[in-house]
Design a protein around this motif. Sequence first.
Motif, short mmCIF file in Angstrom:
data_model
loop_
_atom_site.label_atom_id
_atom_site.label_comp_id
_atom_site.label_asym_id
_atom_site.label_seq_id
_atom_site.Cartn_x
_atom_site.Cartn_y
_atom_site.Cartn_z
N TYR A 170 -8.35 -12.53 5.22
CA TYR A 170 -7.94 -11.93 4.08
C TYR A 170 -9.26 -12.15 3.02
O TYR A 170 -9.01 -11.53 1.86
CB TYR A 170 -6.59 -12.31 3.48
CG TYR A 170 -5.53 -11.94 4.50
CD1 TYR A 170 -5.13 -10.65 4.22
CD2 TYR A 170 -5.06 -12.66 5.22
CE1 TYR A 170 -4.05 -10.13 5.12
CE2 TYR A 170 -4.30 -12.27 6.40
CZ TYR A 170 -3.50 -11.15 6.05
OH TYR A 170 -2.52 -10.50 6.98
N TYR A 247 0.28 -10.98 4.52
CA TYR A 247 -0.14 -9.84 3.67
C TYR A 247 -0.74 -10.50 2.44
O TYR A 247 -0.45 -11.75 2.01
CB TYR A 247 1.41 -9.33 2.87
CG TYR A 247 1.09 -8.13 1.85
CD1 TYR A 247 0.68 -7.09 2.38
CD2 TYR A 247 1.12 -8.59 0.60
CE1 TYR A 247 0.42 -6.02 1.39
CE2 TYR A 247 1.07 -7.67 -0.50
CZ TYR A 247 0.79 -6.51 -0.19
OH TYR A 247 0.41 -5.56 -1.06
N TYR A 249 -1.92 -9.22 -1.58
CA TYR A 249 -2.13 -8.09 -2.73
C TYR A 249 -3.44 -8.48 -3.27
O TYR A 249 -3.66 -8.94 -4.12
CB TYR A 249 -1.07 -8.15 -3.59
CG TYR A 249 -0.85 -7.18 -4.67
CD1 TYR A 249 -0.48 -5.82 -4.57
CD2 TYR A 249 -1.75 -7.06 -5.85
CE1 TYR A 249 -0.67 -4.78 -5.38
CE2 TYR A 249 -2.21 -6.38 -6.64
CZ TYR A 249 -1.56 -5.19 -6.46
OH TYR A 249 -1.49 -3.84 -7.18
N LYS A 250 -4.42 -7.44 -2.85
CA LYS A 250 -5.79 -7.58 -3.59
C LYS A 250 -6.00 -6.76 -4.68
O LYS A 250 -5.62 -5.48 -4.81
CB LYS A 250 -6.77 -6.92 -2.40
CG LYS A 250 -8.04 -7.23 -2.68
CD LYS A 250 -8.54 -8.64 -2.24
CE LYS A 250 -10.01 -8.67 -2.33
NZ LYS A 250 -10.41 -10.06 -2.13
N ILE A 251 -6.41 -7.33 -5.98
CA ILE A 251 -6.31 -6.72 -7.23
C ILE A 251 -7.80 -5.82 -7.11
O ILE A 251 -8.71 -6.32 -6.83
CB ILE A 251 -6.66 -7.80 -8.11
CG1 ILE A 251 -5.44 -8.59 -8.12
CG2 ILE A 251 -6.75 -6.94 -9.54
CD1 ILE A 251 -5.38 -9.75 -9.12
N GLU A 255 -8.18 -3.04 -12.34
CA GLU A 255 -7.00 -3.04 -12.34
C GLU A 255 -6.32 -4.17 -13.43
O GLU A 255 -6.59 -5.01 -13.56
CB GLU A 255 -6.36 -3.41 -10.88
CG GLU A 255 -4.97 -3.43 -10.85
CD GLU A 255 -4.33 -3.75 -9.34
OE1 GLU A 255 -3.02 -3.99 -9.17
OE2 GLU A 255 -4.97 -3.94 -8.51
N PHE A 257 -3.56 -6.44 -13.63
CA PHE A 257 -2.56 -7.22 -12.78
C PHE A 257 -2.02 -8.28 -13.39
O PHE A 257 -2.57 -8.91 -14.22
CB PHE A 257 -3.30 -7.63 -11.47
CG PHE A 257 -2.35 -8.48 -10.63
CD1 PHE A 257 -1.47 -7.86 -9.75
CD2 PHE A 257 -2.11 -9.77 -10.80
CE1 PHE A 257 -0.58 -8.45 -8.97
CE2 PHE A 257 -1.42 -10.57 -9.88
CZ PHE A 257 -0.53 -9.83 -9.08
N SER A 278 1.41 -3.94 -11.84
CA SER A 278 0.05 -3.49 -11.85
C SER A 278 -0.20 -2.22 -12.73
O SER A 278 0.44 -1.09 -12.44
CB SER A 278 -0.34 -2.88 -10.52
OG SER A 278 -1.60 -2.44 -10.14
N ILE A 283 5.63 -3.97 -8.94
CA ILE A 283 5.21 -4.39 -7.63
C ILE A 283 6.26 -5.34 -6.91
O ILE A 283 6.77 -6.25 -7.60
CB ILE A 283 3.91 -5.44 -7.51
CG1 ILE A 283 2.88 -4.51 -8.08
CG2 ILE A 283 3.50 -5.58 -6.15
CD1 ILE A 283 1.44 -5.34 -8.20
N SER A 285 8.17 -6.80 -3.43
CA SER A 285 8.19 -7.58 -2.00
C SER A 285 8.62 -6.79 -0.85
O SER A 285 9.62 -5.91 -1.12
CB SER A 285 8.92 -8.74 -1.89
OG SER A 285 8.95 -9.42 -0.49
N GLU A 302 -7.34 -12.25 -5.85
CA GLU A 302 -5.87 -12.21 -4.94
C GLU A 302 -4.92 -12.42 -5.70
O GLU A 302 -4.62 -13.62 -6.45
CB GLU A 302 -6.23 -13.34 -3.81
CG GLU A 302 -7.12 -13.15 -2.77
CD GLU A 302 -8.98 -13.58 -3.45
OE1 GLU A 302 -9.08 -14.67 -4.25
OE2 GLU A 302 -9.68 -12.73 -3.29
N GLY A 303 -3.79 -11.45 -5.73
CA GLY A 303 -2.94 -11.49 -6.64
C GLY A 303 -1.81 -12.50 -6.19
O GLY A 303 -1.16 -13.26 -6.88
#
Length: 398
Positions: A170, A247, A249-251, A255, A257, A278, A283, A285, A302-303
């Motif tokens: 990731y 998983y 969550y890519k910022i 954006e 966030f 966002s 957002i 889960s 990386e959020g």
Amino acid sequence: MVHIKSNALNKDIQIDRLIANIKGSKKGPILVFFAGIHGNETAGVFALTNTLKTMSPADLSGSIYAIAGNLKALSKNQRYLEKDLNRLWTQADLDALVSKEELISEEKEQFEIYNLLKAIQKAHSEPIYFIDFHTTSSKTLPFITINDALINRKFSQQFPVPVVLGIEEYLKGPLLSYINQLGYVSLGFESGQHDELDAVLNCEAFIYLSLVFTKALDKDSVKDFQMHYYRLKHQSKNISEIFEITYLYKIKPQEHFKMLEGFKSFQAISKGTHLAQSNAQAIFSGYNARIFMPLYQTQGAEGFFIIKSIHPIFMKISEFIRNFKLDSLLVFLPGISWENKKQGVLSVNLKVTRFLAKQIFHIFGFRSQQLSKTHMLLYNRERVAKKALYKNEMWFNK
């Protein structure tokens, strides 16, 4: 030399790139500690300074190198100045680094560290252990992150803290992924939240345990060994499972966030839990799992991650498959071929992955990297791991 401050210790120190280099009186392992690769993560720097300043070469087998990362960012207590130093360690970045005429701040830091690493490799034929200290912006248990090679698993499982696999899938260009491609034991230790005293003390405990587990120090010579061990066990709330990242969550660039307040790493969450905002949109889960490294700082892409525990039976199966190099069987499947067999790299048609779950490749020791719209490359850490270097170590044969 730069001046840095610890809010946790209310203390200032001056450091060079090489915080310490101690050569023991007897032959033994080489331990290379990194700290401050992110400039707002000072716990490891202070822990190394505190523990190594009184270390006697007479008690030590082998050598210790303690390396400071982003010196300029450390002096400003910022994660980075221009680019994240822990995202620059791809082969393409390193090839470009050598030929560039002008380097930005982090590239200058990287160039110095790169040359130091090459010098250490060249100077030693003994087993080398690379350990990278970090802290997180959220509350967290102390934990280890590793690239999923058996030598990393076996060494990491000596410590009484949770272990998280798969982060290299990731993140692009972490320092430890580069070192792992060289075949050495390498792990990251996240000791706690930025600027907490526990983060420094957990790093100190980890240093002593690392020295004992590698036989650099005799256990009896570390008078507080049990205290250090049980500190990490207690801080980890007796959780020593192995987890896998499922998983990220890519910022995106530009954006806006924002994590909702109050989440901690390893906190259990349910599907549908409201996690972040966002651009003013909620957002939620998509998993019943655990949240991991939620972002509570301004710098970083990386959020949050989602992790799930791995059942021990799957760990045993994957160890058996890897020990007998059964990964070679995968090339008999349509759409899969060797890109580089010696380095353990497969080329996989993306149509195939619709029918083979990612976890299947993980069991065989492969981690993926997207190559194009039609293919991806799978990298097997076992093919490049220097197992012969560690085969006589006590932890290797447990």
